[in-house]
Motif scaffolding. Structure first.
Motif, PDB file in Angstrom:
ATOM      1  N   THR A 162       0.823  -1.209   0.000  1.00 54.52           N
ATOM      2  CA  THR A 162       0.000   0.000   0.000  1.00 54.52           C
ATOM      3  C   THR A 162       0.859   1.262   0.000  1.00 54.52           C
ATOM      4  O   THR A 162       0.386   2.337  -0.375  1.00 54.52           O
ATOM      5  CB  THR A 162      -0.916   0.032   1.235  1.00 54.52           C
ATOM      6  N   GLY A 208      -8.742 -13.185  12.674  1.00 51.66           N
ATOM      7  CA  GLY A 208      -8.013 -12.846  11.458  1.00 51.66           C
ATOM      8  C   GLY A 208      -6.684 -13.560  11.369  1.00 51.66           C
ATOM      9  O   GLY A 208      -6.304 -14.067  10.307  1.00 51.66           O
ATOM     10  N   HIS A 212      -5.688 -16.462   8.481  1.00 55.83           N
ATOM     11  CA  HIS A 212      -4.558 -16.273   7.568  1.00 55.83           C
ATOM     12  C   HIS A 212      -3.355 -17.145   7.919  1.00 55.83           C
ATOM     13  O   HIS A 212      -2.466 -17.333   7.087  1.00 55.83           O
ATOM     14  CB  HIS A 212      -4.133 -14.808   7.553  1.00 55.83           C
ATOM     15  N   GLN A 217       0.070  -9.202   8.079  1.00 59.29           N
ATOM     16  CA  GLN A 217      -0.977  -8.773   7.156  1.00 59.29           C
ATOM     17  C   GLN A 217      -1.173  -7.268   7.296  1.00 59.29           C
ATOM     18  O   GLN A 217      -0.799  -6.674   8.300  1.00 59.29           O
ATOM     19  CB  GLN A 217      -2.312  -9.471   7.478  1.00 59.29           C
ATOM     20  N   GLY A 218      -1.811  -6.681   6.272  1.00 66.89           N
ATOM     21  CA  GLY A 218      -2.182  -5.275   6.364  1.00 66.89           C
ATOM     22  C   GLY A 218      -1.296  -4.333   5.595  1.00 66.89           C
ATOM     23  O   GLY A 218      -1.688  -3.194   5.334  1.00 66.89           O
ATOM     24  N   TYR A 220      -0.184  -4.846   2.494  1.00 69.97           N
ATOM     25  CA  TYR A 220      -0.451  -4.907   1.056  1.00 69.97           C
ATOM     26  C   TYR A 220      -1.951  -4.972   0.828  1.00 69.97           C
ATOM     27  O   TYR A 220      -2.727  -5.267   1.734  1.00 69.97           O
ATOM     28  CB  TYR A 220       0.288  -6.072   0.408  1.00 69.97           C
ATOM     29  N   TRP A 221      -2.346  -4.674  -0.396  1.00 73.59           N
ATOM     30  CA  TRP A 221      -3.754  -4.394  -0.664  1.00 73.59           C
ATOM     31  C   TRP A 221      -4.667  -5.591  -0.428  1.00 73.59           C
ATOM     32  O   TRP A 221      -5.806  -5.430  -0.021  1.00 73.59           O
ATOM     33  CB  TRP A 221      -3.917  -3.884  -2.101  1.00 73.59           C
ATOM     34  N   GLU A 222      -4.188  -6.804  -0.668  1.00 68.83           N
ATOM     35  CA  GLU A 222      -5.057  -7.972  -0.520  1.00 68.83           C
ATOM     36  C   GLU A 222      -5.561  -8.143   0.917  1.00 68.83           C
ATOM     37  O   GLU A 222      -6.640  -8.699   1.129  1.00 68.83           O
ATOM     38  CB  GLU A 222      -4.326  -9.247  -0.958  1.00 68.83           C
ATOM     39  N   THR A 223      -4.780  -7.696   1.882  1.00 69.73           N
ATOM     40  CA  THR A 223      -5.194  -7.848   3.286  1.00 69.73           C
ATOM     41  C   THR A 223      -5.219  -6.496   4.001  1.00 69.73           C
ATOM     42  O   THR A 223      -4.997  -6.414   5.206  1.00 69.73           O
ATOM     43  CB  THR A 223      -4.243  -8.806   4.036  1.00 69.73           C
ATOM     44  N   TRP A 225      -7.539  -4.784   4.987  1.00 69.73           N
ATOM     45  CA  TRP A 225      -8.522  -4.724   6.071  1.00 69.73           C
ATOM     46  C   TRP A 225      -7.921  -5.141   7.412  1.00 69.73           C
ATOM     47  O   TRP A 225      -8.426  -4.755   8.486  1.00 69.73           O
ATOM     48  CB  TRP A 225      -9.718  -5.609   5.746  1.00 69.73           C
ATOM     49  N   MET A 226      -6.817  -5.895   7.365  1.00 71.60           N
ATOM     50  CA  MET A 226      -6.192  -6.333   8.612  1.00 71.60           C
ATOM     51  C   MET A 226      -5.354  -5.243   9.278  1.00 71.60           C
ATOM     52  O   MET A 226      -5.003  -5.357  10.455  1.00 71.60           O
ATOM     53  CB  MET A 226      -5.307  -7.559   8.355  1.00 71.60           C
ATOM     54  N   ARG A 230      -5.000  -4.889  13.273  1.00 68.88           N
ATOM     55  CA  ARG A 230      -3.732  -4.981  13.994  1.00 68.88           C
ATOM     56  C   ARG A 230      -3.469  -3.735  14.831  1.00 68.88           C
ATOM     57  O   ARG A 230      -2.769  -3.808  15.849  1.00 68.88           O
ATOM     58  CB  ARG A 230      -2.577  -5.204  13.019  1.00 68.88           C
TER      59      ARG A 230
END
Length: 385
Positions: A162, A208, A212, A217-218, A220-223, A225-226, A230
């Protein structure tokens, strides 16, 4: 993180006193010296993890510090605790606008430096070849957003991050979200409501992580939402621990034992699934939910001791600069490793040498960028006050 007042010593005696005394916030409150040191421990763990992981091309069996991304969750917990300590008693004489200005002065100079270093590493990487042949307008657009710690579209050779010019800045975006939540809502809540919110967010965090198989996570765009998931459990928990500090046990464990406990948890091997349950994710959630709050409680009551105080102070001062400046250099390291022009022995030697180099860069950033800019902005803000 809280504002450090840089006060040059006038003579040798004053200098000795400065070395022996904890750093202080802008309002004169002493820092928690062991927590400062632990912030440095976590930052150095992240740097070594990135260097070593890139050196082995992220081959899971060869990665040493498997759970190092959890240092981010520790930063969020520490931030919640310190925000409460630095600001909870100031709201009768402080506006939300002034709080935001103080936080920007504390954090944003290094965000801008990190964005500048990220832009330079993308445009002038001698090892990237055609991997980063991206229209200049796209790169400059991502840079403009990065200057404000905002996420942008992915760039070639930067996965789907991101914040593709300087990956760790994703945590500063979340930090700002946490700071705004504190200023607008959380500062007004009683401890019991903070506890209920922390429990609810901890449940979401554990779910979460288990889904996974990891809390990495969090970024990059695929995750994406995490990322707030976090943020909120550790941030809320840190703030709650500050609010109930007088009701907690007085546990005194020094910086070194607490650093070893953190390192041991982070260096544990990756755990395989058991009965269809991704135990590795559950383990990481438990580290964040149980171990990190315990480290906060113990670190809050602990004293570094004269032999360790200087190290805790130096570690705390350099923790944020090294965290925000190291990754642009490691993009170059990543592309160099990918060329395959060096043996494993050479890669190990160069990777080891990167640690003191990045520490030097961080110290220069702290001494000649962060402190002067924050000092001038602080003077300007006080003049407007």
């Amino acid at each position: 993180m809280s504002e450090i007042v840089e006060t040059p010593a006038a003579n040798g005696a004053a200098a000795a006193t400065e070395v022996e005394a904890p750093d202080r916030t802008a309002t004169g409150k002493a820092h928690f010296e062991v927590l400062d040191g632990l912030r440095g421990t976590a930052a150095l763990i992240v740097v070594i993890f990135h260097i070593q992981g890139i050196t082995v091309m992220w081959d899971g069996a060869k990665v040493v510090l498997h759970h190092a991304p959890l240092a981010v969750d520790f930063f969020f917990a520490l931030s919640g605790f310190v925000i409460g300590y630095a600001y909870d008693d100031r709201w009768e004489r402080m506006t939300t606008g002034r709080f935001i200005a103080l936080r920007l002065i504390r954090l944003h100079p290094l965000v801008i430096l990190g964005a500048l270093l990220g832009l330079a590493s993308y445009l002038f990487d001698p090892f990237a070849g055609k991997l980063q042949a991206v229209p200049l307008a796209s790169v400059l657009g991502a840079f403009a957003l990065c200057l404000f710690a905002l996420p942008s579209w992915p760039l070639a050779n930067r996965w789907t991050d991101t914040h593709p010019l300087n990956g760790p800045i994703w945590t500063l975006f979340q930090e700002y979200i946490g700071n705004l939540a504190y200023a607008l809502v959380l500062r007004r809540l009683r401890a019991r409501w903070l506890a209920l919110l922390a429990v609810a967010s901890g449940v979401v965090l554990a779910i979460g992580a288990t889904l996974h198989g990891t809390l990495d996570q969090g970024s990059y765009w695929e995750t994406f939402w995490m990322a707030p998931v976090r943020l909120f459990f550790p941030f809320l928990t840190g703030l709650w621990l500050y609010r109930v500090r007088d009701r907690l046990p007085d546990i005194r464990i020094g910086w070194l034992p607490l650093s070893i406990a953190m390192l041991a948890a982070i260096a544990a091997p990756t755990l395989p699934p058991v009965g269809g349950i991704k135990v590795n994710g559950l383990y990481e959630a438990l580290v964040v939910i149980l171990l990190f709050p315990a480290i906060l409680v113990a670190g809050r009551h602990s004293e570094a001791g004269r032999g360790m105080l200087w190290l805790c102070k130096a570690s705390g001062r350099i923790s944020y600069p090294i965290y925000i400046t190291h990754f642009p250099f490691l993009y170059l390291w990543m592309n160099f490793v990918a060329t395959g022009k060096a043996s494993q022995g050479q890669l190990l030697a160069i990777g080891t040498a990167l640690v003191p180099l990045l520490l030097l860069v961080a110290w220069l950033a702290y001494r000649f960028w962060d402190v002067p800019i924050r000092t001038r902005l602080g003077v300007w803000l006080r003049a407007r006050g």
